[in-house]
Design a protein around this motif. Sequence first.
Motif, mmCIF file in Angstrom:
data_model
loop_
_atom_site.group_PDB
_atom_site.id
_atom_site.type_symbol
_atom_site.label_atom_id
_atom_site.label_comp_id
_atom_site.label_asym_id
_atom_site.label_seq_id
_atom_site.Cartn_x
_atom_site.Cartn_y
_atom_site.Cartn_z
ATOM 1 N N ARG A 165 -9.117 3.457 18.967
ATOM 2 C CA ARG A 165 -10.146 2.574 19.529
ATOM 3 C C ARG A 165 -9.544 1.288 20.091
ATOM 4 O O ARG A 165 -10.026 0.748 21.090
ATOM 5 N N VAL A 166 -8.511 0.813 19.423
ATOM 6 C CA VAL A 166 -7.885 -0.430 19.891
ATOM 7 C C VAL A 166 -7.129 -0.185 21.205
ATOM 8 O O VAL A 166 -7.152 -1.021 22.115
ATOM 9 N N ILE A 167 -6.505 0.966 21.328
ATOM 10 C CA ILE A 167 -5.846 1.312 22.603
ATOM 11 C C ILE A 167 -6.906 1.459 23.693
ATOM 12 O O ILE A 167 -6.756 0.969 24.811
ATOM 13 N N GLU A 168 -8.023 2.095 23.341
ATOM 14 C CA GLU A 168 -9.097 2.256 24.328
ATOM 15 C C GLU A 168 -9.700 0.901 24.726
ATOM 16 O O GLU A 168 -10.223 0.745 25.825
ATOM 17 N N ALA A 169 -9.589 -0.074 23.810
ATOM 18 C CA ALA A 169 -10.088 -1.418 24.116
ATOM 19 C C ALA A 169 -9.086 -2.212 24.952
ATOM 20 O O ALA A 169 -9.346 -3.359 25.311
ATOM 21 N N GLY A 170 -7.928 -1.607 25.216
ATOM 22 C CA GLY A 170 -6.997 -2.263 26.134
ATOM 23 C C GLY A 170 -5.625 -2.601 25.583
ATOM 24 O O GLY A 170 -4.800 -3.164 26.303
ATOM 25 N N ALA A 171 -5.376 -2.310 24.309
ATOM 26 C CA ALA A 171 -4.077 -2.669 23.734
ATOM 27 C C ALA A 171 -2.945 -1.975 24.489
ATOM 28 O O ALA A 171 -3.003 -0.774 24.736
ATOM 29 N N LYS A 172 -1.931 -2.751 24.830
ATOM 30 C CA LYS A 172 -0.828 -2.229 25.630
ATOM 31 C C LYS A 172 0.384 -1.884 24.775
ATOM 32 O O LYS A 172 1.234 -1.095 25.187
ATOM 33 N N ILE A 173 0.512 -2.542 23.620
ATOM 34 C CA ILE A 173 1.681 -2.313 22.767
ATOM 35 C C ILE A 173 1.230 -2.150 21.312
ATOM 36 O O ILE A 173 0.486 -2.978 20.788
ATOM 37 N N VAL A 174 1.694 -1.072 20.689
ATOM 38 C CA VAL A 174 1.434 -0.844 19.268
ATOM 39 C C VAL A 174 2.761 -0.960 18.520
ATOM 40 O O VAL A 174 3.755 -0.355 18.924
ATOM 41 N N GLY A 175 2.770 -1.734 17.442
ATOM 42 C CA GLY A 175 3.959 -1.868 16.602
ATOM 43 C C GLY A 175 3.830 -0.990 15.368
ATOM 44 O O GLY A 175 2.751 -0.904 14.777
ATOM 45 N N GLN A 176 4.922 -0.317 15.007
ATOM 46 C CA GLN A 176 4.944 0.473 13.781
ATOM 47 C C GLN A 176 6.175 0.095 12.962
ATOM 48 O O GLN A 176 7.203 -0.265 13.524
ATOM 49 N N ASN A 177 6.050 0.205 11.631
ATOM 50 C CA ASN A 177 7.146 -0.187 10.747
ATOM 51 C C ASN A 177 7.961 0.983 10.227
ATOM 52 O O ASN A 177 9.061 0.790 9.735
ATOM 53 N N TYR A 178 7.384 2.177 10.282
ATOM 54 C CA TYR A 178 8.055 3.337 9.695
ATOM 55 C C TYR A 178 8.076 4.475 10.707
ATOM 56 O O TYR A 178 7.048 4.794 11.316
ATOM 57 N N VAL A 179 9.249 5.095 10.843
ATOM 58 C CA VAL A 179 9.435 6.143 11.845
ATOM 59 C C VAL A 179 8.492 7.314 11.587
ATOM 60 O O VAL A 179 7.812 7.791 12.497
ATOM 61 N N GLN A 180 8.441 7.764 10.332
ATOM 62 C CA GLN A 180 7.617 8.948 10.035
ATOM 63 C C GLN A 180 6.141 8.689 10.271
ATOM 64 O O GLN A 180 5.427 9.540 10.788
ATOM 65 N N GLU A 181 5.710 7.509 9.867
ATOM 66 C CA GLU A 181 4.301 7.173 10.073
ATOM 67 C C GLU A 181 3.984 7.129 11.568
ATOM 68 O O GLU A 181 2.948 7.654 12.017
ATOM 69 N N ALA A 182 4.863 6.547 12.338
ATOM 70 C CA ALA A 182 4.648 6.465 13.791
ATOM 71 C C ALA A 182 4.548 7.862 14.391
ATOM 72 O O ALA A 182 3.689 8.130 15.234
ATOM 73 N N GLU A 183 5.407 8.744 13.909
ATOM 74 C CA GLU A 183 5.413 10.111 14.419
ATOM 75 C C GLU A 183 4.056 10.779 14.174
ATOM 76 O O GLU A 183 3.484 11.406 15.069
ATOM 77 N N GLY A 184 3.533 10.605 12.949
ATOM 78 C CA GLY A 184 2.245 11.204 12.606
ATOM 79 C C GLY A 184 1.109 10.629 13.428
ATOM 80 O O GLY A 184 0.255 11.361 13.949
ATOM 81 N N VAL A 185 1.103 9.318 13.569
ATOM 82 C CA VAL A 185 0.023 8.660 14.317
ATOM 83 C C VAL A 185 0.064 9.087 15.781
ATOM 84 O O VAL A 185 -0.976 9.409 16.378
#
Length: 221
Positions: free
Chosen positions: A37-57
């Motif tokens: 929803r946040v990307i759909e609201a216009g977010a251009k950059i998402v930060g992630q702290n963990y490689v595996q979590e980012a992969e899943g998301v």
Amino acid sequence: MSEVEAAANYRHIREELPEAVTLVVAAKGRRSEQIRRVIEAGAKIVGQNYVQEAEGVMAALGETAGRAEWHMIGHLQRNKVNTALELFDAVQSLDSPRLARAINRRADEPVRCLVEVNIAGEESKYGIPPEEVEDYLRQVGSMENLQVEGLMTMEPYFENAEDARPYLRRMRALFEQARALELPGIRMEVLSMGMTNSWRVAVEEGATMVRIGTAIFGPRR
Ligand SMILES: *Cc1c(COP(=O)(O)O)cnc(C)c1O
């Protein structure tokens, strides 16, 4: 917090931020549907702290993931570098000579990076000590597959953001000093600092990029 609230929070912060300041949505521990929803609201950059979590998301988001840039903002373990290079558009947490060498060796094109600075010398935090930043920049500036674009810090947390101001100001001074050196292979354009509690002060002190999680998604459970 609901998806709708998260999107509204994102929009409000984006409206309040000066246009020239980049907003990174710090999304560790958040549900994919909130991030969508946040990307759909216009977010251009998402930060992630963990490689595996980012992969899943990113897998869960499918095509929507491709509408944003993904930045690694947490400590990157060297054994995760290959996967990280596949997933992320930039690494904001370049925090040791060994990590720089590992990325340089494994990347096949220049990777956008920020050098993470441990501005208050906290034991619990990663990052290059301020007094070693110049040397470090000289080292990474000669690495072909690293494109350093600036500095990042996770300044100490204070309930009263004013207490963080001296650290944020020190970061800005370090950034200006580094920029004045005009080191080969180094761009000094991005100063990533300021989080939920401190972003307004960080912007006053010259941040060009802020990373915000809690103020968008609510407290983490
Ligand atoms: C979690 C996190 C943020 C955002 O912190 P909030 O206080 O939730 O806004 C920013 N940067 C890094 C590196 C983080 O891990």
